[in-house]
Design a protein around this motif. Structure first.
Motif, PDB file in Angstrom:
ATOM      1  N   THR A 139     -61.055 134.698  -2.541  1.00 55.48           N
ATOM      2  CA  THR A 139     -60.256 133.445  -2.238  1.00 55.48           C
ATOM      3  C   THR A 139     -60.980 132.662  -2.122  1.00 55.48           C
ATOM      4  O   THR A 139     -62.577 133.072  -1.838  1.00 55.48           O
ATOM      5  CB  THR A 139     -60.077 134.094  -1.304  1.00 55.48           C
ATOM      6  N   ALA A 140     -60.513 131.743  -2.188  1.00 52.38           N
ATOM      7  CA  ALA A 140     -61.468 129.664  -2.103  1.00 52.38           C
ATOM      8  C   ALA A 140     -62.614 129.987  -3.630  1.00 52.38           C
ATOM      9  O   ALA A 140     -63.453 129.625  -2.444  1.00 52.38           O
ATOM     10  CB  ALA A 140     -62.029 129.993  -0.848  1.00 52.38           C
ATOM     11  N   PHE A 141     -62.148 130.227  -3.988  1.00 51.57           N
ATOM     12  CA  PHE A 141     -63.172 130.127  -5.784  1.00 51.57           C
ATOM     13  C   PHE A 141     -62.510 129.250  -6.228  1.00 51.57           C
ATOM     14  O   PHE A 141     -61.945 129.218  -7.553  1.00 51.57           O
ATOM     15  CB  PHE A 141     -62.761 132.021  -5.938  1.00 51.57           C
ATOM     16  N   ARG A 142     -62.968 128.510  -6.883  1.00 51.45           N
ATOM     17  CA  ARG A 142     -63.322 126.569  -7.194  1.00 51.45           C
ATOM     18  C   ARG A 142     -62.540 126.374  -7.831  1.00 51.45           C
ATOM     19  O   ARG A 142     -61.232 126.462  -5.839  1.00 51.45           O
ATOM     20  CB  ARG A 142     -63.739 127.221  -8.828  1.00 51.45           C
ATOM     21  N   ALA A 143     -61.292 127.091  -8.171  1.00 50.82           N
ATOM     22  CA  ALA A 143     -59.654 126.154  -8.649  1.00 50.82           C
ATOM     23  C   ALA A 143     -58.905 126.861  -7.499  1.00 50.82           C
ATOM     24  O   ALA A 143     -57.719 126.428  -7.310  1.00 50.82           O
ATOM     25  CB  ALA A 143     -59.424 125.396  -9.689  1.00 50.82           C
ATOM     26  N   PHE A 144     -59.020 128.083  -7.242  1.00 50.48           N
ATOM     27  CA  PHE A 144     -58.137 129.369  -7.067  1.00 50.48           C
ATOM     28  C   PHE A 144     -58.331 129.797  -4.925  1.00 50.48           C
ATOM     29  O   PHE A 144     -59.231 129.732  -4.954  1.00 50.48           O
ATOM     30  CB  PHE A 144     -59.026 130.548  -7.522  1.00 50.48           C
TER      31      PHE A 144
ATOM     32  N   LEU B  41     -64.493 134.463  -0.321  1.00 51.65           N
ATOM     33  CA  LEU B  41     -65.085 135.354  -1.037  1.00 51.65           C
ATOM     34  C   LEU B  41     -64.985 136.501  -1.826  1.00 51.65           C
ATOM     35  O   LEU B  41     -63.903 135.546  -2.801  1.00 51.65           O
ATOM     36  CB  LEU B  41     -64.128 136.257   0.010  1.00 51.65           C
ATOM     37  N   VAL B  42     -65.569 136.676  -2.972  1.00 53.41           N
ATOM     38  CA  VAL B  42     -65.360 137.558  -4.210  1.00 53.41           C
ATOM     39  C   VAL B  42     -65.333 139.146  -3.859  1.00 53.41           C
ATOM     40  O   VAL B  42     -66.498 139.671  -3.568  1.00 53.41           O
ATOM     41  CB  VAL B  42     -66.348 136.602  -5.417  1.00 53.41           C
ATOM     42  N   ALA B  43     -64.751 139.608  -3.813  1.00 52.19           N
ATOM     43  CA  ALA B  43     -64.660 140.501  -3.984  1.00 52.19           C
ATOM     44  C   ALA B  43     -64.219 142.025  -5.138  1.00 52.19           C
ATOM     45  O   ALA B  43     -62.857 141.459  -5.875  1.00 52.19           O
ATOM     46  CB  ALA B  43     -63.898 142.007  -3.075  1.00 52.19           C
ATOM     47  N   GLY B  44     -64.657 142.948  -5.238  1.00 52.85           N
ATOM     48  CA  GLY B  44     -64.638 144.678  -6.996  1.00 52.85           C
ATOM     49  C   GLY B  44     -64.490 145.138  -6.139  1.00 52.85           C
ATOM     50  O   GLY B  44     -65.019 145.471  -5.531  1.00 52.85           O
ATOM     51  N   GLU B  45     -63.226 145.982  -6.745  1.00 52.60           N
ATOM     52  CA  GLU B  45     -63.516 147.414  -6.992  1.00 52.60           C
ATOM     53  C   GLU B  45     -63.452 148.647  -8.601  1.00 52.60           C
ATOM     54  O   GLU B  45     -63.575 148.269  -9.469  1.00 52.60           O
ATOM     55  CB  GLU B  45     -61.726 148.279  -6.737  1.00 52.60           C
ATOM     56  N   LEU B  46     -65.179 148.819  -8.328  1.00 52.51           N
ATOM     57  CA  LEU B  46     -65.475 149.758  -8.996  1.00 52.51           C
ATOM     58  C   LEU B  46     -65.063 151.216  -9.685  1.00 52.51           C
ATOM     59  O   LEU B  46     -65.131 152.082  -8.699  1.00 52.51           O
ATOM     60  CB  LEU B  46     -66.889 149.367  -9.594  1.00 52.51           C
ATOM     61  N   ASP B  47     -64.609 151.838 -10.767  1.00 53.31           N
ATOM     62  CA  ASP B  47     -65.089 153.335 -10.568  1.00 53.31           C
ATOM     63  C   ASP B  47     -66.536 153.763 -11.186  1.00 53.31           C
ATOM     64  O   ASP B  47     -66.459 152.883 -12.653  1.00 53.31           O
ATOM     65  CB  ASP B  47     -64.135 154.068 -11.347  1.00 53.31           C
ATOM     66  N   THR B  48     -67.245 154.408 -10.676  1.00 55.94           N
ATOM     67  CA  THR B  48     -68.265 154.939 -10.987  1.00 55.94           C
ATOM     68  C   THR B  48     -68.307 156.813 -11.007  1.00 55.94           C
ATOM     69  O   THR B  48     -67.420 157.032 -10.553  1.00 55.94           O
ATOM     70  CB  THR B  48     -69.324 154.442  -9.628  1.00 55.94           C
ATOM     71  N   PRO B  49     -69.486 157.001 -11.790  1.00 59.20           N
ATOM     72  CA  PRO B  49     -69.908 158.424 -11.447  1.00 59.20           C
ATOM     73  C   PRO B  49     -70.186 158.797  -9.753  1.00 59.20           C
ATOM     74  O   PRO B  49     -69.619 159.529  -9.812  1.00 59.20           O
ATOM     75  CB  PRO B  49     -70.897 158.276 -11.481  1.00 59.20           C
ATOM     76  N   LYS B  50     -69.629 157.891  -9.067  1.00 59.57           N
ATOM     77  CA  LYS B  50     -70.263 158.388  -8.186  1.00 59.57           C
ATOM     78  C   LYS B  50     -68.653 157.853  -7.036  1.00 59.57           C
ATOM     79  O   LYS B  50     -68.385 158.054  -5.591  1.00 59.57           O
ATOM     80  CB  LYS B  50     -71.565 158.288  -7.317  1.00 59.57           C
ATOM     81  N   GLY B  51     -67.509 157.748  -7.468  1.00 56.21           N
ATOM     82  CA  GLY B  51     -66.592 156.860  -6.581  1.00 56.21           C
ATOM     83  C   GLY B  51     -66.624 156.146  -7.079  1.00 56.21           C
ATOM     84  O   GLY B  51     -66.760 155.088  -7.447  1.00 56.21           O
ATOM     85  N   THR B  52     -65.351 155.328  -6.231  1.00 56.99           N
ATOM     86  CA  THR B  52     -64.784 154.045  -5.691  1.00 56.99           C
ATOM     87  C   THR B  52     -65.843 152.744  -5.191  1.00 56.99           C
ATOM     88  O   THR B  52     -66.603 154.330  -4.504  1.00 56.99           O
ATOM     89  CB  THR B  52     -63.246 154.223  -5.268  1.00 56.99           C
ATOM     90  N   VAL B  53     -66.348 152.134  -6.272  1.00 55.61           N
ATOM     91  CA  VAL B  53     -67.096 151.332  -4.898  1.00 55.61           C
ATOM     92  C   VAL B  53     -66.618 149.434  -4.754  1.00 55.61           C
ATOM     93  O   VAL B  53     -66.280 149.181  -5.802  1.00 55.61           O
ATOM     94  CB  VAL B  53     -68.361 150.973  -5.843  1.00 55.61           C
ATOM     95  N   THR B  54     -66.607 149.232  -3.980  1.00 55.17           N
ATOM     96  CA  THR B  54     -66.292 147.463  -3.508  1.00 55.17           C
ATOM     97  C   THR B  54     -67.769 146.919  -3.332  1.00 55.17           C
ATOM     98  O   THR B  54     -69.001 147.595  -2.158  1.00 55.17           O
ATOM     99  CB  THR B  54     -65.105 148.089  -1.849  1.00 55.17           C
ATOM    100  N   ILE B  55     -67.689 146.408  -3.691  1.00 52.03           N
ATOM    101  CA  ILE B  55     -68.506 145.082  -3.801  1.00 52.03           C
ATOM    102  C   ILE B  55     -67.953 143.889  -3.351  1.00 52.03           C
ATOM    103  O   ILE B  55     -67.060 143.364  -3.640  1.00 52.03           O
ATOM    104  CB  ILE B  55     -69.685 144.712  -5.174  1.00 52.03           C
ATOM    105  N   GLU B  56     -68.469 142.907  -2.346  1.00 51.70           N
ATOM    106  CA  GLU B  56     -68.240 142.061  -1.622  1.00 51.70           C
ATOM    107  C   GLU B  56     -69.362 140.447  -1.765  1.00 51.70           C
ATOM    108  O   GLU B  56     -70.135 141.040  -1.192  1.00 51.70           O
ATOM    109  CB  GLU B  56     -68.087 141.903  -0.027  1.00 51.70           C
ATOM    110  N   ARG B  57     -69.075 139.835  -2.080  1.00 53.51           N
ATOM    111  CA  ARG B  57     -70.043 138.733  -1.779  1.00 53.51           C
ATOM    112  C   ARG B  57     -69.205 137.334  -1.400  1.00 53.51           C
ATOM    113  O   ARG B  57     -67.900 137.171  -2.058  1.00 53.51           O
ATOM    114  CB  ARG B  57     -71.465 138.348  -3.308  1.00 53.51           C
ATOM    115  N   GLY B  58     -69.742 136.731  -1.379  1.00 52.99           N
ATOM    116  CA  GLY B  58     -69.084 135.466  -0.494  1.00 52.99           C
ATOM    117  C   GLY B  58     -70.520 134.303   0.158  1.00 52.99           C
ATOM    118  O   GLY B  58     -71.780 134.527   0.071  1.00 52.99           O
ATOM    119  N   ALA B  59     -69.732 133.049   0.197  1.00 53.59           N
ATOM    120  CA  ALA B  59     -70.613 131.943   0.377  1.00 53.59           C
ATOM    121  C   ALA B  59     -71.522 132.072   1.697  1.00 53.59           C
ATOM    122  O   ALA B  59     -70.782 132.202   3.001  1.00 53.59           O
ATOM    123  CB  ALA B  59     -70.308 130.306   0.512  1.00 53.59           C
TER     124      ALA B  59
END
Length: 187
Positions: free
Chosen positions: A12-17, A78-96
């Motif tokens: 959200t609110a990332f560059r032109a998006f 805010l930028v967030a991602g969901e990843l499938d990893t060997p340890k399960g689903t991981v959610t990563i978030e970063r923001g200004a």
């Protein structure tokens, strides 16, 4: 090397998006087709911003958050991602102005590298290529390419294990020699 799959990318609110939500397929490639509403073409439509959002998520973006903040809104980025990893689903978030969060918990960058199974230099080489360039890999020398691929494929870990085993084997052979000598002395 562990297998990590990007499941979803949200921004959200990332560059032109103002809002971006991409679900990645379990296998295969994804095509990003953009349309610039001003020109009708695809140039300047924000396709590279999707890749930049991934770079930002992984901590390898060459631009600071202040340059990535959307100029169309005052809402914080805010930028967030969901990843499938060997340890399960991981959610990563970063923001200004907001530190890295993994599964809702503030963590240091090293934890992200541990989850992804590679350091930031490797991530940057795999995920970022400035437009109109050949990229980091193609600019490497032959020996640098071999070193890069060995690290990427986990071959350096195998080479280290072989080297460590050879060193341990030397101590075992020394123990046997000492054992034989002491046995001979007893006879």
């Amino acid at each position: 090397m562990s297998c990590v799959r990007i499941r979803r990318l949200r921004a959200t609110a990332f560059r032109a998006f103002l809002s971006l939500d991409v679900e990645f397929p379990e296998r295969g490639k994804i095509l990003i087709r953009g349309k610039n509403t001003g020109t009708g073409g695809s140039s300047g439509s924000g396709k590279s911003s999707v890749v930049l959002a991934l770079n930002y998520l992984f901590g390898t973006c060459p631009y600071p958050a202040t340059e990535l903040q959307s100029w169309l809104t005052d809402e914080p980025m805010l930028v967030a991602g969901e990843l499938d990893t060997p340890k399960g689903t991981v959610t990563i978030e970063r923001g200004a102005g907001r530190p890295l969060h993994i599964n809702g918990k503030k963590v240091p960058e090293s934890e992200l590298e541990a989850i992804l199974g590679m350091d930031s230099d490797m991530l940057k080489a795999l995920t970022y290529r400035p437009q109109r360039t050949f990229g980091l890999f193609l600019n490497k020398t032959d020996s640098e390419k071999k070193e890069f691929l060995s690290a990427l494929l986990g071959l350096d870990a195998i080479e280290k294990a072989v080297s460590d085993a050879q060193e341990r084997a030397k101590t075992f052979s020394n123990v046997k020699e000492i054992g034989r000598a002491s046995c001979r002395e007893r006879v």
